[in-house]
Design a protein around this motif. Structure first.
Motif, PDB file in Angstrom:
ATOM      1  N   ALA A 122       0.872  -1.170   0.000  1.00 38.08           N
ATOM      2  CA  ALA A 122       0.000   0.000   0.000  1.00 38.08           C
ATOM      3  C   ALA A 122       0.913   1.225   0.000  1.00 38.08           C
ATOM      4  CB  ALA A 122      -0.895   0.011   1.230  1.00 38.08           C
ATOM      5  N   VAL A 123       0.756   2.089  -0.974  1.00 36.78           N
ATOM      6  CA  VAL A 123       1.643   3.239  -1.138  1.00 36.78           C
ATOM      7  C   VAL A 123       1.067   4.445  -0.401  1.00 36.78           C
ATOM      8  CG1 VAL A 123       2.685   4.812  -2.800  1.00 36.78           C
ATOM      9  CG2 VAL A 123       2.471   2.373  -3.349  1.00 36.78           C
ATOM     10  N   LYS A 124       1.937   5.137   0.341  1.00 35.81           N
ATOM     11  CA  LYS A 124       1.505   6.323   1.066  1.00 35.81           C
ATOM     12  C   LYS A 124       2.196   7.568   0.537  1.00 35.81           C
ATOM     13  CE  LYS A 124       1.053   8.399   5.660  1.00 35.81           C
ATOM     14  NZ  LYS A 124       1.192   8.211   7.118  1.00 35.81           N
ATOM     15  N   LEU A 125       1.392   8.602   0.297  1.00 37.08           N
ATOM     16  CA  LEU A 125       1.907   9.912  -0.101  1.00 37.08           C
ATOM     17  C   LEU A 125       1.660  10.891   1.041  1.00 37.08           C
ATOM     18  CD1 LEU A 125       0.573  10.296  -3.769  1.00 37.08           C
ATOM     19  CD2 LEU A 125       2.780   9.418  -3.026  1.00 37.08           C
ATOM     20  N   MET A 126       2.694  11.614   1.415  1.00 35.28           N
ATOM     21  CA  MET A 126       2.540  12.595   2.490  1.00 35.28           C
ATOM     22  C   MET A 126       3.659  13.622   2.411  1.00 35.28           C
ATOM     23  SD  MET A 126       4.022  10.510   5.817  1.00 35.28           S
ATOM     24  CE  MET A 126       4.149  12.011   6.795  1.00 35.28           C
ATOM     25  N   TRP A 154       2.758  14.707  -6.023  1.00 29.99           N
ATOM     26  CA  TRP A 154       1.768  13.991  -6.816  1.00 29.99           C
ATOM     27  C   TRP A 154       2.197  13.903  -8.284  1.00 29.99           C
ATOM     28  CZ3 TRP A 154      -2.359  11.028  -5.812  1.00 29.99           C
ATOM     29  CH2 TRP A 154      -3.214  10.724  -6.877  1.00 29.99           C
ATOM     30  N   LYS A 155       2.697  15.013  -8.810  1.00 29.19           N
ATOM     31  CA  LYS A 155       3.143  15.031 -10.197  1.00 29.19           C
ATOM     32  C   LYS A 155       4.245  14.006 -10.424  1.00 29.19           C
ATOM     33  CE  LYS A 155       5.112  18.136 -13.706  1.00 29.19           C
ATOM     34  NZ  LYS A 155       5.591  19.527 -13.973  1.00 29.19           N
ATOM     35  N   ARG A 156       5.188  13.944  -9.514  1.00 30.60           N
ATOM     36  CA  ARG A 156       6.266  12.970  -9.645  1.00 30.60           C
ATOM     37  C   ARG A 156       5.713  11.554  -9.582  1.00 30.60           C
ATOM     38  NH1 ARG A 156      11.708  15.180  -6.651  1.00 30.60           N
ATOM     39  NH2 ARG A 156      11.782  17.193  -7.695  1.00 30.60           N
TER      40      ARG A 156
END
Length: 319
Positions: free
Chosen positions: A31-35, A61-63
């Motif tokens: 599960a990938v987390k973006l923060m 997010w763009k990356r």
């Protein structure tokens, strides 16, 4: 579930944070987390300038969208999007998710707002209108969100969703109504953290009638009405509610349950037949805890709270 630590597992998969410089090698089985963590605030992105937390998240997010690893992602966790504790809402997160839905073809589970108390108190998290998610991700099976301020689920018509979790320190009656009126024919797990009036919650047992009557959610197995300061009233309404003929697990944990509410559960014919009744974090007496254990084989009455003053009973997660 406590919110003092970040989750390490989501949708049955280990959580891995997407590194803003190096990304991750693979998303398969994760599960990938973006923060936007404190390291990003301290270091920023190389060779680029950002004026606020919003720019940081959108650049992250763009990356992520430019990385082919996104095509493998089945479970996505959104943590602090930058400035959440300062009132920056989730609108940009939702907009990005909706706009780039085609770039996440395998996404099945989504959590928006996975933050600890140190990152942002639950009552400080500003959400937004997330209704665009339903159409953008028709194959989504699990949706979870933390924070009730500014939250709108809109009209929910989603045949594939099996799990819906809304965590709040103060849930608005409008949101409960949106859930109660949702078309979710395959929903199995429904969890609402109703919160406390002290922080702005304005729901009542009457708002839950469409759910307790059994008119909604024909495949429901788990019902969680958690973190609630009027859980005694819910228990009284639930005791002989038709929904108990359908579900196998009832969760009234994290609230201010007292012997009065527990007495109603004990008088129910249906409640003792459930596989699990979760009442942990409560204000029950020792005698009542013993009676519940004797009458309901699947009951959890752990985390007894001190009940020194009737006027000062607190839900587990208010602020």
């Amino acid at each position: 579930m406590a919110i003092y630590e970040n989750i390490t597992e989501f949708n049955g998969l280990p959580v891995v944070e997407y590194d803003y410089k190096d990304g991750i090698s693979t998303a398969a089985g994760k599960a990938v987390k973006l923060m936007i963590g404190w390291d990003v605030y301290d270091e920023g992105f190389e060779d680029e300038e950002f004026v606020d937390g919003e720019s940081m998240f959108l650049q992250l997010w763009k990356r992520f969208m430019q990385d082919d690893v996104r095509k493998e992602v089945t479970s996505l966790v959104i943590g602090d999007w930058g400035g959440a504790a300062q009132g920056d809402d989730s609108a940009k997160v939702v907009s990005a998710l909706v706009s780039d839905a085609a770039k996440l073809p395998r996404l099945r589970a989504l959590f928006i707002g996975e933050m600890t108390m140190e990152e942002s108190e639950i009552s400080w998290i500003e959400q937004s209108d997330v209704s665009g998610i339903w159409k953008a991700y028709p194959d989504l099976t699990h949706f979870q969100i933390r924070g009730g301020n500014g939250l709108s689920l809109g009209k929910i018509d989603h045949p594939n969703l099996t799990s819906l979790i809304v965590e709040a320190g103060a849930l608005d009656a409008k949101v409960v109504k949106q859930v109660a009126e949702a078309n979710l024919p395959n929903l199995k797990h429904l969890e609402l953290w109703l919160g406390t009036e002290e922080y702005g919650a304005n729901t009542s047992p009457r708002d839950l009638d469409p759910i307790l009557s059994g008119r909604a959610f024909p495949k429901l197995e788990y019902l969680g009405l958690r973190n609630c300061d009027y859980v005694d009233e819910i228990a009284a309404s639930l005791a002989d509610a038709p929904i108990l003929d359908r579900i196998t697990s009832l969760d009234l944990s994290l609230g201010t349950l007292t012997d009065k509410g527990a007495e109603a559960l004990l008088k129910s014919v249906r409640v003792p037949l459930l596989s699990r009744v979760d009442l942990h974090y409560h204000y029950l007496s020792d005698d009542m805890m013993a009676r519940l254990r004797a009458a309901i084989p699947g009951v959890d009455v752990s985390e007894q709270q001190e009940d020194e003053d009737d006027d000062y009973r607190y839900v587990a997660h208010g602020e």
